[in-house]
Design an enzyme around this catalytic site. Structure first.
Site, short mmCIF file in Angstrom:
data_model
loop_
_atom_site.label_atom_id
_atom_site.label_comp_id
_atom_site.label_asym_id
_atom_site.label_seq_id
_atom_site.Cartn_x
_atom_site.Cartn_y
_atom_site.Cartn_z
N ASP A 7 1.03 -1.25 -0.16
CA ASP A 7 -0.02 -0.65 -0.16
C ASP A 7 1.01 1.16 0.06
O ASP A 7 1.72 1.32 0.06
CB ASP A 7 -1.18 -0.17 0.90
CG ASP A 7 -0.41 0.48 2.47
OD1 ASP A 7 0.69 0.49 2.77
OD2 ASP A 7 -1.43 0.11 3.83
N CYS A 65 3.13 -3.82 3.54
CA CYS A 65 1.99 -1.92 4.26
C CYS A 65 2.75 -1.81 5.73
O CYS A 65 3.65 -1.34 5.50
CB CYS A 65 0.55 -2.56 5.00
SG CYS A 65 0.74 -2.97 6.17
N THR A 67 2.46 -2.06 8.76
CA THR A 67 2.42 -2.17 9.53
C THR A 67 2.55 -4.51 9.86
O THR A 67 3.10 -4.85 9.83
CB THR A 67 1.30 -2.90 11.14
OG1 THR A 67 0.20 -3.68 10.40
CG2 THR A 67 1.05 -0.96 11.48
N HIS A 133 2.63 -32.10 10.88
CA HIS A 133 1.78 -30.15 10.34
C HIS A 133 0.59 -30.12 8.96
O HIS A 133 -0.25 -29.65 9.19
CB HIS A 133 2.65 -29.67 10.42
CG HIS A 133 3.48 -29.55 11.44
ND1 HIS A 133 2.97 -28.65 12.62
CD2 HIS A 133 4.97 -30.37 11.97
CE1 HIS A 133 4.34 -29.61 13.77
NE2 HIS A 133 5.27 -30.39 12.85
C1 RB5 Z 1 -1.65 2.99 6.41
O1 RB5 Z 1 -2.34 4.24 7.31
C2 RB5 Z 1 -1.84 1.87 7.70
O2 RB5 Z 1 -2.37 1.50 8.56
C3 RB5 Z 1 -1.46 0.04 6.72
O3 RB5 Z 1 -0.39 0.95 6.11
C4 RB5 Z 1 -1.21 -0.87 7.37
O4 RB5 Z 1 -0.20 -0.46 8.16
C5 RB5 Z 1 -2.48 -1.87 8.62
O5 RB5 Z 1 -2.44 -2.52 8.64
#
Ligand code: RB5
Length: 147
Positions: A7, A65, A67, A133
Site C-alpha cells: 500500500d 504495509c 505494520t 502438521h
Molecule cells: C496505513 O496508514 C496503515 O494503516 C497500513 O499501512 C497498515 O499498517 C494497516 O494494517
C-alpha cells in the site's frame, strides 16, 4: 513465482525488496501499487496477491504495509492462503516448518530492509515439515467450508 504488493506505507520498501529479489534471482510479479498515491489502500494489494496465490498463479506472496497486519488479515480471506506477519527469524522459520506459510507480510514502519532480507532468506528456503502438521494445515480451509 512470487507475487508482491504494497500500500502507500509500503511503497518505498517494496522497491527495496524487489531490488533484493533481483539480486538473489527470485522471479516475481509486482501486483501494485505501481505508482505512489497516499490513497492506495492495503486491501486492494492484499486481494491481488491473495488471489494470485489462491489460484496457484504464484507459489508465494510478499505484502508490505505500515505494520503488515492489515495485509495479513485481508490475504487470509482467500482459500489456500496462509499469510503471516513475523519480524523474527524463529517465527518465520516455524511459519514455514509447521504452518506452511505461503505469504509473508512486513511492516515498513516497524522494520528495516536488513531484517526483511534475513527473514526473506528463511521464508524462501525453509521447507514445510509435513506429517502431523499437514493435517492441521488442511483444517484451515475446512473452516471456510463450514462457515
Ligand atoms: C496505513 O496508514 C496503515 O494503516 C497500513 O499501512 C497498515 O499498517 C494497516 O494494517
Amino acid at each position: 513465482m512470487i507475487a508482491i504488493g504494497c500500500d502507500h506505507a509500503g511503497f518505498e520498501m517494496k522497491k527495496l525488496v524487489m531490488e533484493y529479489l533481483d539480486q538473489i534471482g527470485e522471479e516475481y510479479q509486482d501486483k501494485g501499487f505501481l505508482v505512489f498515491d497516499k490513497n492506495d489502500d492495503y486491501p486492494v494489494a492484499a486481494k491481488a496477491v491473495g488471489r494470485a496465490v489462491s489460484k496457484g498463479e504464484a507459489d508465494r506472496g510478499i505484502l508490505i504495509c505500515g505494520t503488515g497486519i492489515g495485509m495479513s488479515l485481508c490475504a487470509n480471506k482467500f482459500r489456500g492462503v496462509r499469510a503471516v506477519v513475523a519480524s523474527d527469524v524463529f517465527s518465520v522459520r516455524y511459519s514455514r516448518m509447521h504452518n506452511d506459510a505461503n505469504v509473508i507480510c512486513f511492516g515498513a514502519r516497524v522494520m528495516g530492509i536488513g531484517l526483511i532480507k534475513e527473514l526473506l532468506n528463511v521464508f524462501l528456503s525453509q521447507p514445510f515439515e509435513g506429517g502431523r502438521h499437514a493435517e492441521r494445515v488442511k483444517e484451515f480451509d475446512r473452516i471456510l467450508d463450514e462457515n
